[in-house]
Scaffold this active site. Structure first.
Site, PDB file in Angstrom:
ATOM      1  N   ASN A 181      61.788 -10.624  -2.893  1.00 27.84           N
ATOM      2  CA  ASN A 181      62.805  -9.849  -2.176  1.00 27.84           C
ATOM      3  C   ASN A 181      62.516  -9.992  -0.688  1.00 27.84           C
ATOM      4  O   ASN A 181      61.573  -9.398  -0.177  1.00 27.84           O
ATOM      5  CB  ASN A 181      62.736  -8.382  -2.618  1.00 27.84           C
ATOM      6  CG  ASN A 181      63.661  -7.490  -1.803  1.00 27.84           C
ATOM      7  OD1 ASN A 181      64.473  -7.970  -1.023  1.00 27.84           O
ATOM      8  ND2 ASN A 181      63.531  -6.175  -2.001  1.00 27.84           N
ATOM      9  N   TRP A 182      63.338 -10.793  -0.031  1.00 23.72           N
ATOM     10  CA  TRP A 182      63.088 -11.065   1.397  1.00 23.72           C
ATOM     11  C   TRP A 182      63.498  -9.901   2.289  1.00 23.72           C
ATOM     12  O   TRP A 182      63.187  -9.881   3.464  1.00 23.72           O
ATOM     13  CB  TRP A 182      63.844 -12.326   1.829  1.00 23.72           C
ATOM     14  CG  TRP A 182      63.345 -13.601   1.204  1.00 23.72           C
ATOM     15  CD1 TRP A 182      62.512 -13.736   0.122  1.00 23.72           C
ATOM     16  CD2 TRP A 182      63.658 -14.934   1.634  1.00 23.72           C
ATOM     17  NE1 TRP A 182      62.292 -15.075  -0.152  1.00 23.72           N
ATOM     18  CE2 TRP A 182      62.991 -15.829   0.760  1.00 23.72           C
ATOM     19  CE3 TRP A 182      64.446 -15.465   2.654  1.00 23.72           C
ATOM     20  CZ2 TRP A 182      63.084 -17.215   0.892  1.00 23.72           C
ATOM     21  CZ3 TRP A 182      64.542 -16.839   2.780  1.00 23.72           C
ATOM     22  CH2 TRP A 182      63.861 -17.714   1.915  1.00 23.72           C
ATOM     23  N   LYS A 183      64.245  -8.939   1.731  1.00 21.85           N
ATOM     24  CA  LYS A 183      64.741  -7.807   2.523  1.00 21.85           C
ATOM     25  C   LYS A 183      65.518  -8.335   3.748  1.00 21.85           C
ATOM     26  O   LYS A 183      66.144  -9.381   3.638  1.00 21.85           O
ATOM     27  CB  LYS A 183      63.587  -6.862   2.891  1.00 21.85           C
ATOM     28  CG  LYS A 183      62.762  -6.495   1.646  1.00 21.85           C
ATOM     29  CD  LYS A 183      61.762  -5.406   1.860  1.00 21.85           C
ATOM     30  CE  LYS A 183      61.032  -5.123   0.557  1.00 21.85           C
ATOM     31  NZ  LYS A 183      60.127  -3.993   0.652  1.00 21.85           N
ATOM     32  N   HIS A 197      67.347  -0.226  -4.725  1.00 25.10           N
ATOM     33  CA  HIS A 197      66.021  -0.330  -4.101  1.00 25.10           C
ATOM     34  C   HIS A 197      65.756   0.948  -3.297  1.00 25.10           C
ATOM     35  O   HIS A 197      66.684   1.525  -2.725  1.00 25.10           O
ATOM     36  CB  HIS A 197      65.972  -1.565  -3.192  1.00 25.10           C
ATOM     37  CG  HIS A 197      64.588  -1.891  -2.743  1.00 25.10           C
ATOM     38  ND1 HIS A 197      63.958  -1.188  -1.739  1.00 25.10           N
ATOM     39  CD2 HIS A 197      63.699  -2.807  -3.183  1.00 25.10           C
ATOM     40  CE1 HIS A 197      62.735  -1.686  -1.572  1.00 25.10           C
ATOM     41  NE2 HIS A 197      62.549  -2.663  -2.435  1.00 25.10           N
ATOM     42  N   SER A 219      53.414  -4.006  -2.919  1.00 25.63           N
ATOM     43  CA  SER A 219      52.171  -4.615  -2.418  1.00 25.63           C
ATOM     44  C   SER A 219      51.542  -5.619  -3.391  1.00 25.63           C
ATOM     45  O   SER A 219      50.315  -5.709  -3.488  1.00 25.63           O
ATOM     46  CB  SER A 219      51.161  -3.540  -2.013  1.00 25.63           C
ATOM     47  OG  SER A 219      51.681  -2.774  -0.931  1.00 25.63           O
ATOM     48  N   GLY A 244      55.012  -2.027   0.836  1.00 28.99           N
ATOM     49  CA  GLY A 244      54.667  -2.388   2.207  1.00 28.99           C
ATOM     50  C   GLY A 244      53.447  -1.679   2.760  1.00 28.99           C
ATOM     51  O   GLY A 244      53.210  -1.703   3.963  1.00 28.99           O
ATOM     52  N   GLU A 283      64.616   1.406  -0.494  1.00 26.45           N
ATOM     53  CA  GLU A 283      65.038   1.322   0.909  1.00 26.45           C
ATOM     54  C   GLU A 283      66.536   1.591   1.040  1.00 26.45           C
ATOM     55  O   GLU A 283      66.987   2.166   2.032  1.00 26.45           O
ATOM     56  CB  GLU A 283      64.643  -0.050   1.486  1.00 26.45           C
ATOM     57  CG  GLU A 283      63.128  -0.109   1.682  1.00 26.45           C
ATOM     58  CD  GLU A 283      62.522  -1.491   1.573  1.00 26.45           C
ATOM     59  OE1 GLU A 283      63.253  -2.494   1.579  1.00 26.45           O
ATOM     60  OE2 GLU A 283      61.275  -1.567   1.468  1.00 26.45           O
ATOM     61  N   GLU A 318      59.012   0.372  -8.799  1.00 25.34           N
ATOM     62  CA  GLU A 318      58.458   0.207  -7.461  1.00 25.34           C
ATOM     63  C   GLU A 318      58.115   1.578  -6.886  1.00 25.34           C
ATOM     64  O   GLU A 318      58.992   2.242  -6.309  1.00 25.34           O
ATOM     65  CB  GLU A 318      59.476  -0.484  -6.547  1.00 25.34           C
ATOM     66  CG  GLU A 318      59.952  -1.829  -7.069  1.00 25.34           C
ATOM     67  CD  GLU A 318      60.446  -2.736  -5.952  1.00 25.34           C
ATOM     68  OE1 GLU A 318      59.996  -3.879  -5.916  1.00 25.34           O
ATOM     69  OE2 GLU A 318      61.245  -2.293  -5.109  1.00 25.34           O
ATOM     70  N   GLY A 342      57.718  -8.335  -2.066  1.00 24.74           N
ATOM     71  CA  GLY A 342      58.375  -8.214  -0.772  1.00 24.74           C
ATOM     72  C   GLY A 342      57.661  -9.077   0.259  1.00 24.74           C
ATOM     73  O   GLY A 342      57.876 -10.287   0.346  1.00 24.74           O
ATOM     74  N   GLY A 343      56.784  -8.464   1.020  1.00 23.03           N
ATOM     75  CA  GLY A 343      56.116  -9.142   2.132  1.00 23.03           C
ATOM     76  C   GLY A 343      55.521 -10.500   1.777  1.00 23.03           C
ATOM     77  O   GLY A 343      55.687 -11.480   2.516  1.00 23.03           O
TER      78      GLY A 343
HETATM   79  P1  13P Z   1      56.095  -5.260  -0.673  1.00 20.93           P
HETATM   80  O1  13P Z   1      55.680  -6.369  -1.616  1.00 20.93           O
HETATM   81  O2  13P Z   1      56.221  -5.733   0.746  1.00 20.93           O
HETATM   82  O3  13P Z   1      55.249  -4.060  -0.844  1.00 20.93           O
HETATM   83  O4  13P Z   1      57.592  -4.837  -1.088  1.00 20.93           O
HETATM   84  C1  13P Z   1      57.851  -4.548  -2.427  1.00 20.93           C
HETATM   85  C2  13P Z   1      59.302  -4.415  -2.614  1.00 20.93           C
HETATM   86  O5  13P Z   1      59.932  -3.513  -2.094  1.00 20.93           O
HETATM   87  C3  13P Z   1      59.979  -5.438  -3.427  1.00 20.93           C
HETATM   88  O6  13P Z   1      61.296  -5.094  -3.701  1.00 20.93           O
END
Ligand code: 13P
Length: 243
Positions: free
Chosen positions: A8-10, A93, A205, A166, A95, A160, A226-227
């Site tokens: 997930n590149w956000k 999500h 994470s 993050g 976010e 999640e 994510g990251g």
């Molecule tokens: P991180 O891997 O950066 O913690 O993000 C997880 C996430 O929100 C995937 O959708």
């Protein structure tokens, strides 16, 4: 079932990064035991689809509107995302729940819109840190699943925990396993025997250093990254850690 590793590149990634992050994936995924998916921003879907064409790497979007078309300036419908090359869509999500006030009812409407457009939904659930400290994480996730999944839901679930996203903090193995077992029970209650077959991903994470241990836990059907999906070497290491 094969595990699914989703990146997930956000709100990250310009055209220039696509070559670096997406181009190596088709060859790297050719003989993998796991399925691989990337969810770049919608602006990159068409270009990413061209890079991934003919490969086993799937493409997904990060959200869709609940309507199929209409007067919703700035929004994207599920059929537009499908048209741009997406086959999956992340919904609910944390976010989006936090930034846009998305409720379980909205998530459910989006799931229905995605399904009509032949996108596979990935519905995200998870508790905040305060909710875990109050030991109500199971109730929170139960209510997100009951409220967010329509009858006959066929898609993916991503657990999640908000406090793990993050932050570099990951729940104990036993806590991940316990929550995934709980989600499985709720899915079977909600959907009957088809609830047995849905993949439940863990997200929060996930890094090369912990991916193998997380992916080995019972009922973990893959990972949402994510990251670490924004670093080609890290994402590659994680997809190779999948069973
Ligand atoms: P991180 O891997 O950066 O913690 O993000 C997880 C996430 O929100 C995937 O959708």
């Amino acid at each position: 079932m094969r595990q699914l590793i989703a990146g997930n590149w956000k709100m990250n990634g310009l055209l220039a990064q696509l070559a670096e992050l997406a181009q190596p994936l088709p060859a790297a995924s050719a003989n993998l035991a796991a399925d691989v998916l990337i969810c770049p921003p919608a602006t990159l879907l068409t270009a990413a689809a061209a890079i991934l064409a003919g490969s086993r790497v799937a493409l997904g979007a990060q959200d869709c509107h609940e309507a199929q078309s209409g007067a919703h300036t700035g929004d994207l419908s599920a059929s537009m995302l499908r048209d741009a090359g997406a086959r999956f869509v992340i919904l609910g999500h944390s976010e989006r729940r936090a930034d846009h006030g998305e409720t379980d009812a909205i998530v459910r409407a989006k799931v229905e819109a995605a399904t009509i457009a032949s996108l596979v939904p990935i519905v995200c659930v998870g508790e905040t840190e305060a909710q875990r400290l109050a030991a109500i994480q199971n109730d929170v996730v139960t209510s997100q699943l009951r409220g967010g999944l329509p009858d006959g839901y066929s898609g993916v679930i991503a657990y999640e925990p908000v406090w793990a996203i993050g932050t570099g903090r990951v729940p104990q193995d036993a806590d991940i396993a316990a929550m995934h077992a709980h989600i499985r029970v709720v899915l079977i209650e909600r959907l009957g025997s088809s609830g047995r077959d849905l993949r439940i991903l863990y997200g929060g994470s996930v890094k090369p250093s912990n991916a193998r241990a997380v992916l080995a836990l019972p009922e973990v059907g893959g990972a949402m990254v994510g990251g670490a999906s924004l670093n080609a070497a890290d994402f590659m290491a994680i997809i190779h850690a999948a069973a």
